[in-house]
Design a protein around this motif. Structure first.
Motif, PDB file in Angstrom:
ATOM      1  N   ASP A 141       0.830  -1.205   0.000  1.00  0.00           N
ATOM      2  CA  ASP A 141       0.000   0.000   0.000  1.00  0.00           C
ATOM      3  C   ASP A 141       0.862   1.252   0.000  1.00  0.00           C
ATOM      4  N   VAL A 142       1.936   1.213   0.789  1.00  0.00           N
ATOM      5  CA  VAL A 142       2.812   2.373   0.860  1.00  0.00           C
ATOM      6  C   VAL A 142       3.536   2.601  -0.462  1.00  0.00           C
ATOM      7  N   MET A 143       3.920   1.534  -1.120  1.00  0.00           N
ATOM      8  CA  MET A 143       4.571   1.695  -2.418  1.00  0.00           C
ATOM      9  C   MET A 143       3.626   2.361  -3.421  1.00  0.00           C
ATOM     10  N   ALA A 144       2.339   2.087  -3.271  1.00  0.00           N
ATOM     11  CA  ALA A 144       1.349   2.747  -4.135  1.00  0.00           C
ATOM     12  C   ALA A 144       1.233   4.232  -3.806  1.00  0.00           C
ATOM     13  N   MET A 145       1.764   4.635  -2.643  1.00  0.00           N
ATOM     14  CA  MET A 145       1.746   6.030  -2.222  1.00  0.00           C
ATOM     15  C   MET A 145       2.722   6.884  -3.030  1.00  0.00           C
ATOM     16  N   THR A 146       3.668   6.248  -3.695  1.00  0.00           N
ATOM     17  CA  THR A 146       4.736   6.980  -4.374  1.00  0.00           C
ATOM     18  C   THR A 146       4.196   8.027  -5.340  1.00  0.00           C
ATOM     19  N   ARG A 147       3.184   7.659  -6.123  1.00  0.00           N
ATOM     20  CA  ARG A 147       2.615   8.604  -7.093  1.00  0.00           C
ATOM     21  C   ARG A 147       2.003   9.811  -6.396  1.00  0.00           C
ATOM     22  N   THR A 148       1.340   9.556  -5.274  1.00  0.00           N
ATOM     23  CA  THR A 148       0.734  10.653  -4.537  1.00  0.00           C
ATOM     24  C   THR A 148       1.797  11.587  -3.978  1.00  0.00           C
ATOM     25  N   LEU A 149       2.862  11.027  -3.428  1.00  0.00           N
ATOM     26  CA  LEU A 149       3.923  11.856  -2.868  1.00  0.00           C
ATOM     27  C   LEU A 149       4.595  12.689  -3.957  1.00  0.00           C
ATOM     28  N   ASP A 150       4.815  12.100  -5.117  1.00  0.00           N
ATOM     29  CA  ASP A 150       5.413  12.846  -6.221  1.00  0.00           C
ATOM     30  C   ASP A 150       4.522  14.023  -6.621  1.00  0.00           C
ATOM     31  N   LEU A 151       3.220  13.775  -6.615  1.00  0.00           N
ATOM     32  CA  LEU A 151       2.261  14.816  -6.974  1.00  0.00           C
ATOM     33  C   LEU A 151       2.306  15.969  -5.981  1.00  0.00           C
ATOM     34  N   VAL A 152       2.306  15.661  -4.693  1.00  0.00           N
ATOM     35  CA  VAL A 152       2.309  16.693  -3.665  1.00  0.00           C
ATOM     36  C   VAL A 152       3.634  17.464  -3.681  1.00  0.00           C
ATOM     37  N   LYS A 153       4.724  16.739  -3.853  1.00  0.00           N
ATOM     38  CA  LYS A 153       6.037  17.390  -3.898  1.00  0.00           C
ATOM     39  C   LYS A 153       6.146  18.331  -5.092  1.00  0.00           C
ATOM     40  N   HIS A 154       5.460  18.003  -6.173  1.00  0.00           N
ATOM     41  CA  HIS A 154       5.490  18.836  -7.374  1.00  0.00           C
ATOM     42  C   HIS A 154       5.065  20.266  -7.067  1.00  0.00           C
ATOM     43  N   TYR A 155       4.103  20.425  -6.162  1.00  0.00           N
ATOM     44  CA  TYR A 155       3.606  21.745  -5.800  1.00  0.00           C
ATOM     45  C   TYR A 155       4.310  22.326  -4.576  1.00  0.00           C
ATOM     46  N   GLY A 156       5.239  21.580  -4.010  1.00  0.00           N
ATOM     47  CA  GLY A 156       5.972  22.075  -2.857  1.00  0.00           C
ATOM     48  C   GLY A 156       5.103  22.272  -1.628  1.00  0.00           C
ATOM     49  N   LYS A 157       4.046  21.484  -1.513  1.00  0.00           N
ATOM     50  CA  LYS A 157       3.125  21.637  -0.387  1.00  0.00           C
ATOM     51  C   LYS A 157       3.607  20.825   0.824  1.00  0.00           C
ATOM     52  N   PRO A 158       3.453  21.361   2.032  1.00  0.00           N
ATOM     53  CA  PRO A 158       3.752  20.551   3.214  1.00  0.00           C
ATOM     54  C   PRO A 158       2.762  19.398   3.310  1.00  0.00           C
ATOM     55  N   PHE A 159       3.255  18.231   3.677  1.00  0.00           N
ATOM     56  CA  PHE A 159       2.391  17.050   3.713  1.00  0.00           C
ATOM     57  C   PHE A 159       2.898  16.084   4.767  1.00  0.00           C
ATOM     58  N   SER A 160       2.039  15.145   5.100  1.00  0.00           N
ATOM     59  CA  SER A 160       2.408  14.101   6.043  1.00  0.00           C
ATOM     60  C   SER A 160       1.619  12.845   5.729  1.00  0.00           C
ATOM     61  N   ALA A 161       2.285  11.702   5.842  1.00  0.00           N
ATOM     62  CA  ALA A 161       1.595  10.419   5.730  1.00  0.00           C
ATOM     63  C   ALA A 161       0.956  10.079   7.068  1.00  0.00           C
ATOM     64  N   VAL A 162      -0.229   9.524   7.021  1.00  0.00           N
ATOM     65  CA  VAL A 162      -0.900   9.087   8.245  1.00  0.00           C
ATOM     66  C   VAL A 162      -1.344   7.637   8.055  1.00  0.00           C
ATOM     67  N   LEU A 163      -0.970   6.793   9.001  1.00  0.00           N
ATOM     68  CA  LEU A 163      -1.307   5.376   8.910  1.00  0.00           C
ATOM     69  C   LEU A 163      -2.715   5.146   9.435  1.00  0.00           C
ATOM     70  N   THR A 164      -3.488   4.378   8.662  1.00  0.00           N
ATOM     71  CA  THR A 164      -4.875   4.089   9.010  1.00  0.00           C
ATOM     72  C   THR A 164      -5.092   2.580   9.106  1.00  0.00           C
ATOM     73  N   PHE A 165      -6.194   2.188   9.756  1.00  0.00           N
ATOM     74  CA  PHE A 165      -6.532   0.772   9.935  1.00  0.00           C
ATOM     75  C   PHE A 165      -5.376   0.019  10.609  1.00  0.00           C
ATOM     76  N   MET A 197      -1.268  22.217  13.911  1.00  0.00           N
ATOM     77  CA  MET A 197       0.111  22.652  14.063  1.00  0.00           C
ATOM     78  C   MET A 197       0.728  22.975  12.711  1.00  0.00           C
ATOM     79  N   HIS A 198       0.395  22.181  11.703  1.00  0.00           N
ATOM     80  CA  HIS A 198       0.930  22.422  10.364  1.00  0.00           C
ATOM     81  C   HIS A 198       0.207  23.574   9.669  1.00  0.00           C
ATOM     82  N   LEU A 199      -1.086  23.629   9.802  1.00  0.00           N
ATOM     83  CA  LEU A 199      -1.840  24.675   9.125  1.00  0.00           C
ATOM     84  C   LEU A 199      -1.498  26.057   9.650  1.00  0.00           C
ATOM     85  N   TYR A 200      -1.261  26.140  10.952  1.00  0.00           N
ATOM     86  CA  TYR A 200      -1.042  27.446  11.565  1.00  0.00           C
ATOM     87  C   TYR A 200       0.408  27.690  11.947  1.00  0.00           C
ATOM     88  N   LYS A 201       1.316  26.812  11.448  1.00  0.00           N
ATOM     89  CA  LYS A 201       2.750  27.033  11.529  1.00  0.00           C
ATOM     90  C   LYS A 201       3.244  27.270  12.947  1.00  0.00           C
TER      91      LYS A 201
END
Length: 223
Positions: A113-137, A202-206
């Protein structure tokens, strides 16, 4: 106004569950909150149809109108917009990432599942947006958690310290048009949602170096 996007190109990772729970938490904290449902399946909108509380605004929109409607709700005094996205829709994910102040990327604790995350991370990094992975289930314990976190770190992603457990409260709440913290206010799911909301704030309001009291203040009223 701040914008939180919840994005994953993988299905079944709990995007809508997180989006609705965080929207409820923000609304209860006194924020004027709107959830935009960009998923053609409209899961969040159907959830709202079964909900009796009308203080929370959820609307299904095409991604092409996202920028326009964000401008409209910003002008109307909205505090927080949360964007719920579908899997396997790169164009929609691009739009949601472009508009975000912070992005959550949920994943089950499984290496594939995490390996499938690679495309999403590349997309978010493209815009230089702060992001975080969150584990579910997440299971209570097990090697898969450590293995998953190791892979996420290799991908260069920050990992939320808050994990979302595999708890029946989440599925029961979704079926009733509620959030987990509403059906079991003193349960572990409610605690997880509150902690994740504080982490997002914390991330939204720096804010940095926050203690518990500061986290509660940020979650409750910071803009």
């Amino acid at each position: 106004m701040k914008v939180l996007s919840i994005i994953s190109q993988k299905g079944g990772v709990g995007k809508t569950t997180l989006a609705t729970a965080l929207a409820v938490e923000a609304s209860r904290a006194g924020k004027k909150t709107v959830l935009f449902d960009l998923d053609p399946q409209a899961s969040a909108s159907f959830w709202m149809d079964t909900r009796k509380d009308t203080t929370l605004a959820i609307t299904a929109i095409p991604s092409a109108r996202l920028g326009h409607v964000l401008g409209a709700v910003r002008g109307a005094g909205c505090d927080l917009a949360i964007i719920d996205t579908p899997p396997f829709a790169k164009d929609i994910a691009f739009e949601a990432a472009q508009q975000a102040d912070f992005v959550l990327v949920p994943s089950r604790p499984a290496v594939l599942d995490v390996m499938a995350m690679t495309r999403t991370l590349d997309l978010v990094k493209h815009y230089g947006k702060p992001f975080s992975a969150v584990l579910t289930f997440c299971p209570p314990q097990g090697r898969e958690l450590d293995d998953t976190m190791a892979v996420i770190r290799q991908l260069g992603a920050e990992i939320s310290p808050v994990r979302i457990g595999n708890r029946i409260a989440y599925s029961r709440a979704q079926q009733a048009g509620l959030a987990a913290q509403e059906i079991d206010p003193d349960g572990k799911a409610a605690q997880e949602v509150a902690e994740l909301y504080a982490y997002v704030c914390m991330h939204l309001y720096k804010t940095d170096g926050m203690g518990v009291a500061d986290e509660k203040r940020a979650a409750g009223g910071a803009r």
